[in-house]
Write a protein that holds these residues in place. Structure first.
Motif, short mmCIF file in Angstrom:
data_model
loop_
_atom_site.label_atom_id
_atom_site.label_comp_id
_atom_site.label_asym_id
_atom_site.label_seq_id
_atom_site.Cartn_x
_atom_site.Cartn_y
_atom_site.Cartn_z
N ILE A 29 63.12 -30.43 -62.45
CA ILE A 29 61.93 -30.91 -61.73
C ILE A 29 62.33 -31.57 -60.41
O ILE A 29 61.56 -31.54 -59.44
CB ILE A 29 61.07 -31.87 -62.60
N GLN A 32 62.32 -28.82 -57.96
CA GLN A 32 60.95 -28.38 -57.70
C GLN A 32 60.21 -29.37 -56.79
O GLN A 32 59.41 -28.96 -55.96
CB GLN A 32 60.18 -28.22 -59.01
N MET A 33 60.50 -30.64 -56.97
CA MET A 33 59.86 -31.68 -56.15
C MET A 33 60.56 -31.87 -54.81
O MET A 33 60.07 -32.60 -53.96
CB MET A 33 59.84 -33.01 -56.93
N ASN A 54 54.06 -32.21 -53.33
CA ASN A 54 53.79 -33.24 -54.35
C ASN A 54 52.46 -33.92 -54.13
O ASN A 54 52.25 -35.06 -54.53
CB ASN A 54 54.93 -34.28 -54.32
N SER A 65 53.93 -36.86 -59.76
CA SER A 65 55.13 -36.76 -58.92
C SER A 65 55.69 -38.15 -58.61
O SER A 65 56.91 -38.34 -58.61
CB SER A 65 54.81 -36.03 -57.62
N SER A 68 57.42 -39.29 -61.71
CA SER A 68 58.67 -38.56 -61.87
C SER A 68 59.73 -39.05 -60.89
O SER A 68 60.91 -39.21 -61.27
CB SER A 68 58.45 -37.06 -61.67
#
Length: 166
Positions: A29, A32-33, A54, A65, A68
């Motif tokens: 992740i 991905q972020m 995000n 987001s 995270s």
């Protein structure tokens, strides 16, 4: 007592790049972020992410987001501290709380993980070899643009299961 992260390190750039690579490969992740490790210093650890991938429908940072990013900042701080001690260990988030005080609108969202408090750090260093596990309470802030207080305030309780010295 000195910061658990130690003094400012002139060779911090390789350490920063290694941590960023670790986050992006071991925790998908983060890639991905588009999370970046911005800085490692005695005052803490800074991670960031761009707003664009995000964001929510309101064009502000998506709460998931933000959560995270804060979780990753605490995990990364714990990883750095274990590395400094020369200890391998599995780090897991035991519990967390997060408060969203205001929307985050900046193009680059920055999370700052503060170093652990001296007493918490001393207890962690003592308990890990003695019990084979220890907990560490960490605070992460995301700055706001409207008020003096952080836009986001995260508190995480990380547990490390030690595997001995590396």
């Amino acid at each position: 007592m000195d910061s658990p992260l130690g003094a400012a390190d002139p060779a911090a750039e390789p350490r920063r790049r290694e941590l960023q690579s670790l986050l992006r490969t071991e925790i998908p992740i983060a890639a991905q972020m588009d999370v970046a490790v911005d800085q490692i210093a005695p005052q803490g650890l800074w991670l960031s992410m761009p707003l664009a991938p995000n964001r929510n429908p309101h064009q502000t940072a998506f709460a998931g987001s933000l959560n995270s990013l804060c979780t990753l900042a605490g995990w990364a701080m714990t990883h750095l501290l274990l590395e400094q001690l020369g200890i391998d260990g599995a780090t897991v988030l035991r519990r967390s709380s997060i408060k969203y005080h205001e929307p985050v609108e900046s193009d680059r969202v920055v999370a700052w993980c503060l170093p652990p408090r001296d007493a918490d750090w001393e207890h962690f260093v003592e308990m890990l070899p003695e019990k084979g596990q220890a907990k560490l309470d960490l605070v992460v802030e995301i700055a706001g643009s409207v008020s003096e207080r952080p836009a986001v305030l995260f508190a995480g309780n990380y547990v490390v299961l030690g595997n001995g010295e590396s």
